[in-house]
Scaffold this motif. Structure first.
Motif, mmCIF file in Angstrom:
data_model
loop_
_atom_site.group_PDB
_atom_site.id
_atom_site.type_symbol
_atom_site.label_atom_id
_atom_site.label_comp_id
_atom_site.label_asym_id
_atom_site.label_seq_id
_atom_site.Cartn_x
_atom_site.Cartn_y
_atom_site.Cartn_z
ATOM 1 N N THR A 3 0.834 -1.200 0.000
ATOM 2 C CA THR A 3 0.000 0.000 0.000
ATOM 3 C C THR A 3 0.868 1.250 0.000
ATOM 4 N N GLU A 118 -8.360 9.793 7.457
ATOM 5 C CA GLU A 118 -8.902 8.936 6.402
ATOM 6 C C GLU A 118 -7.788 8.265 5.604
ATOM 7 N N ARG A 120 -4.742 7.586 6.764
ATOM 8 C CA ARG A 120 -4.188 6.559 7.660
ATOM 9 C C ARG A 120 -5.060 5.308 7.636
ATOM 10 N N ASN A 121 -6.369 5.491 7.770
ATOM 11 C CA ASN A 121 -7.286 4.347 7.753
ATOM 12 C C ASN A 121 -7.226 3.614 6.427
ATOM 13 N N GLY A 122 -7.142 4.363 5.338
ATOM 14 C CA GLY A 122 -7.052 3.745 4.015
ATOM 15 C C GLY A 122 -5.786 2.935 3.836
ATOM 16 N N GLU A 124 -4.075 1.555 6.339
ATOM 17 C CA GLU A 124 -4.187 0.391 7.221
ATOM 18 C C GLU A 124 -5.132 -0.661 6.651
ATOM 19 N N GLU A 125 -6.193 -0.213 5.980
ATOM 20 C CA GLU A 125 -7.168 -1.137 5.384
ATOM 21 C C GLU A 125 -6.705 -1.673 4.036
ATOM 22 N N GLU A 126 -5.584 -1.130 3.535
ATOM 23 C CA GLU A 126 -5.037 -1.513 2.231
ATOM 24 C C GLU A 126 -6.077 -1.340 1.128
ATOM 25 N N LEU A 127 -6.619 -0.128 1.062
ATOM 26 C CA LEU A 127 -7.613 0.191 0.045
ATOM 27 C C LEU A 127 -7.027 0.043 -1.351
ATOM 28 N N GLU A 131 -9.431 4.146 -4.630
ATOM 29 C CA GLU A 131 -9.909 4.711 -3.370
ATOM 30 C C GLU A 131 -8.797 5.467 -2.645
#
Length: 165
Positions: A3, A118, A120-122, A124-127, A131
């Motif tokens: 990511t 957002e 950071r979350n992306g 961590e979620e490996e968007l 996205e």
């Protein structure tokens, strides 16, 4: 790390150096190179921070925004030099605007604005690419040059994480 590589690819497509609120001279190039390949040299870190903090126009000068993006990435991935940068930044509160210092000091305490949360979350979620690209676009939309300056800091930080140019 996939990511992070994708984030670097996205940031590379944005032609950020052309959008910075900072001049593109030799001194800036030297500091950009250092940020991509950081080393343990307190004097270089201090000189870099003294140069960038407060440099540029606006309520959040471009140099501050660049360091915000850079430190955000280093802290997020616990890069070995994030604490060195934090230490130097703690000394700089009187050299920038109150608004900018509030953002920097919040980051030093671990707080960031929603577009960065957002991102950071992306990460961590490996968007997926598209996205993650939208999250970068949201940061780019901040202020006149703040978004571009912050994203260039993200780019420099990601490059430092990857250990190459």
């Amino acid at each position: 790390m996939a990511t992070v590589m994708m984030l670097k690819e996205i940031l590379t497509t944005k032609q950020l150096e052309k959008r910075l609120g900072l001049p593109g001279g030799n001194r800036e190039r030297m500091y950009f190179d250092f940020l991509q390949n950081p080393e343990m040299d307190d004097e270089k870190w201090l000189a870099l921070v003294e140069y960038f903090v407060g440099r540029g126009k606006g309520l959040t000068p471009s140099g501050d925004d660049l360091l915000m993006g850079y430190l955000f990435i280093l802290k997020l991935y616990q890069h070995k030099f994030y604490q060195v940068l934090e230490l130097q930044l703690h000394k700089m509160n009187r050299f920038t605007t109150d608004v900018s210092w509030n953002y920097l000091s919040a980051l030093l305490l671990g707080y960031v604005s929603s577009p960065f949360i957002e991102l950071r979350n992306g990460l961590e979620e490996e968007l997926p690419y598209n996205e993650l690209n939208q999250l970068v676009k949201a940061i780019l939309a901040i202020g006149h040059t703040s978004g571009s300056d912050s994203c260039y800091g993200l780019f420099l930080g990601v490059t430092a994480l990857m250990g190459n140019k």
